[in-house]
Design a protein around this motif. Structure first.
Motif, PDB file in Angstrom:
ATOM      1  N   ALA A 109    -103.021  -4.329 -57.222  1.00 55.26           N
ATOM      2  CA  ALA A 109    -101.831  -5.204 -57.778  1.00 55.26           C
ATOM      3  C   ALA A 109    -101.645  -4.956 -59.069  1.00 55.26           C
ATOM      4  O   ALA A 109    -101.339  -5.560 -59.873  1.00 55.26           O
ATOM      5  CB  ALA A 109    -102.428  -6.686 -57.597  1.00 55.26           C
ATOM      6  N   TRP A 110    -101.945  -3.428 -59.411  1.00 60.50           N
ATOM      7  CA  TRP A 110    -101.567  -3.276 -61.052  1.00 60.50           C
ATOM      8  C   TRP A 110    -101.342  -1.738 -60.995  1.00 60.50           C
ATOM      9  O   TRP A 110    -101.632  -0.911 -60.196  1.00 60.50           O
ATOM     10  CB  TRP A 110    -102.465  -3.633 -62.080  1.00 60.50           C
ATOM     11  N   ALA A 164    -104.416  -9.768 -61.823  1.00 59.21           N
ATOM     12  CA  ALA A 164    -103.644  -9.237 -61.017  1.00 59.21           C
ATOM     13  C   ALA A 164    -103.477  -9.572 -59.609  1.00 59.21           C
ATOM     14  O   ALA A 164    -102.635  -9.817 -58.954  1.00 59.21           O
ATOM     15  CB  ALA A 164    -103.529  -7.405 -60.992  1.00 59.21           C
ATOM     16  N   ASN A 165    -104.709  -9.690 -59.139  1.00 62.51           N
ATOM     17  CA  ASN A 165    -105.099  -9.869 -57.698  1.00 62.51           C
ATOM     18  C   ASN A 165    -104.635 -11.493 -57.592  1.00 62.51           C
ATOM     19  O   ASN A 165    -104.071 -11.821 -56.462  1.00 62.51           O
ATOM     20  CB  ASN A 165    -106.566  -9.614 -57.261  1.00 62.51           C
ATOM     21  N   ARG A 174    -100.803 -12.244 -57.699  1.00 67.80           N
ATOM     22  CA  ARG A 174    -100.032 -11.700 -56.310  1.00 67.80           C
ATOM     23  C   ARG A 174    -100.476 -12.517 -54.961  1.00 67.80           C
ATOM     24  O   ARG A 174     -99.437 -12.870 -54.375  1.00 67.80           O
ATOM     25  CB  ARG A 174    -100.560 -10.179 -55.971  1.00 67.80           C
ATOM     26  N   THR A 175    -101.579 -12.956 -55.257  1.00 73.13           N
ATOM     27  CA  THR A 175    -101.986 -13.792 -53.925  1.00 73.13           C
ATOM     28  C   THR A 175    -101.550 -14.968 -53.891  1.00 73.13           C
ATOM     29  O   THR A 175    -100.943 -15.825 -53.157  1.00 73.13           O
ATOM     30  CB  THR A 175    -103.609 -13.806 -53.819  1.00 73.13           C
ATOM     31  N   GLY A 217     -97.241  -7.667 -58.992  1.00 72.47           N
ATOM     32  CA  GLY A 217     -98.355  -6.682 -59.492  1.00 72.47           C
ATOM     33  C   GLY A 217     -97.908  -6.813 -60.967  1.00 72.47           C
ATOM     34  O   GLY A 217     -97.001  -6.597 -61.360  1.00 72.47           O
TER      35      GLY A 217
END
Length: 341
Positions: free
Chosen positions: A93-94, A118-119, A122-123, A129
Motif C-alpha cells: 500500500a505504498w 498505508a495499510n 487502504r483498508t 496507497g
C-alpha cells in the motif's frame, strides 16, 4: 719621562691578543643589551583557520546506516540516527519516491508507522496507497537540501497525491510532480482536488498515539476545521499544525522512541483544536502583500559536526557492516534547540 710612559702604553696594547679584544667588545655589547631595552621578536603571522566541513556534506555522503542499536540522537533539527531501517521502496500500500536522494530511512518505529498508516488507510479509508517522500538519510543528520528537520529518523513526508494503480518506474519516481491542493486564492483548498478521502487520511495519521504532529498548509488546516465542525471527536485536530508550504504533502512527526535516551522531545502542541485565532493569524499572514525587497541578510552558517550531539561522531565514523560499540550517552548529547519544523 712622559714620552717614555706613552711609548710603554702603546707596547702593552700591542701585546694584547686580538681575540681577547674581540671577546671584550662582545661582552661590552651584551652588557649594553641587558641594561638597555630588549628587542621584541616578531610573532609569525597566524595561519587562517581552516573552515569546518558542513555536517550536511558528511551525512549526505553516508550511503549505509550505522551498524549500531537503533537510536534517535538529539533534536529533530539537530541530531543524527543510529541503526536506521529502510522503508522498502515498494509495499502492498505504498511506494517510495525520489529514490536517488536515498532518504527512505528512519528509526524502525517510523518505518513501522508508515507501513501501518498505508495499510490502515487502504483498508479503512479507501485510500489507494501512499506515495512516501523524504524520511531521513541512512545516518540521519542535516541534509544538503530541502529540510531543516528530518535528522533523527522520526519525520516522514506523505504526498497528498494518491498512489497510482501500477508500480512506478524509477524515472517516474524522479519526475512525477506532487499535486498542490490550493485554490487560486492560496488561502483555501481546491474542492476538486482536496476531498473527503484526504480528510480521512490526515485524521488517521493524527489519531495514532505515537504521532506528535502533522504539519500542513494553513489552507488545509482550515479545510479540516470546516469539514469537522460538527464532529463529536475533534481531539486529533490539535496535532495538525499550520506551517509554510506543505500544500502537496503533509509531514508526520512521531515521538522519541523508548531506548533513545538522548533524543530531545519537542514541546507538545496546545491542547485545543487550533481552529481559532492561531489559524486566522496564519491566513492573514499568507494574504499579506509582500513588502519592498530589502538587502538580504548574511547567510546562516551550516551546522558542523562539532555542533551536533557528541554521539553523532561515532555514528558517522562507524564502518558499514562492522559492529560498532555505542557511544556513551551523556547530557552533553542533548542540544538545547528551539522548536522547529
Amino acid at each position: 719621562m712622559r714620552s717614555s710612559l706613552a711609548l710603554l702604553g702603546l707596547l702593552l696594547v700591542a701585546t694584547i691578543p686580538l681575540g681577547l679584544m674581540a671577546e671584550e667588545a662582545l661582552e661590552a655589547g651584551a652588557a649594553k643589551t641587558v641594561v638597555g631595552k630588549r628587542p621584541v621578536p616578531k610573532k609569525p603571522a597566524a595561519k587562517p583557520a581552516k573552515a569546518a566541513v558542513p555536517a550536511k556534506d558528511l551525512f549526505g555522503a553516508a550511503k549505509t546506516p550505522a551498524p549500531m542499536a537503533a537510536r534517535s540522537i538529539g533534536f529533530y533539527a539537530k541530531g543524527c540516527l543510529a541503526g536506521a531501517t529502510a522503508l522498502p521502496v515498494d509495499g502492498p500500500a505504498w511506494q517510495a519516491m525520489r529514490l536517488s536522494r536515498n532518504r527512505n530511512w528512519g528509526h524502525p518505529e517510523l518505518v513501522a508507522f508508515v507501513e501501518k498508516l498505508a495499510n490502515d488507510a487502504r483498508t479503512h479509508d479507501g485510500w489507494p496507497g501512499l506515495l512516501v517522500g523524504d524520511m531521513s538519510q541512512p545516518r540521519g543528520g542535516p541534509m544538503v537540501s530541502g529540510h531543516a528537520s528530518h535528522q533523527v529518523g522520526l519525520d516522514a513526508d506523505i504526498w497528498l497525491t494518491p498512489m497510482p494503480d501500477h508500480r512506478l518506474s524509477e524515472k517516474e519516481r524522479e519526475e512525477l510532480s506532487a499535486t498542490s491542493m490550493l485554490a487560486e486564492d492560496k488561502v483555501s483548498v481546491d474542492p476538486k482536488l482536496f476531498t473527503e478521502a484526504h480528510i480521512r487520511l490526515i485524521k488517521r495519521a493524527a489519531s495514532y498515539a505515537a504521532v506528535e504532529r502533522v504539519l500542513v498548509h494553513p489552507a488545509i488546516k482550515k479545510a479540516l476545521c470546516e469539514a469537522t465542525a460538527k464532529d463529536k471527536d475533534r481531539s486529533w485536530l490539535h496535532k495538525v499544525r499550520p506551517i509554510w508550504g506543505h500544500y502537496y504533502h503533509f509531514h508526520v512527526r512521531i515521538a522519541c522512541p523508548k531506548g533513545s535516551t538522548n533524543c530531545e522531545a519537542q514541546p507538545p502542541p496546545p491542547n485545543e483544536d487550533g481552529c481559532g485565532k492561531e489559524l486566522s493569524d496564519w491566513l492573514a499572514l499568507i494574504q499579506r502583500p509582500p513588502g519592498p525587497p530589502g538587502r538580504p541578510g548574511p547567510a546562516k552558517p551550516p551546522l558542523t559536526l562539532e555542533q551536533l550531539p557528541a554521539a553523532c561522531k561515532a555514528v558517522l565514523a562507524s564502518a558499514p557492516n562492522t559492529p560498532t560499540a555505542e557511544a556513551p550517552v551523556t547530557t552533553a548529547d542533548k542540544p538545547t534547540s528551539s522548536q522547529t519544523k
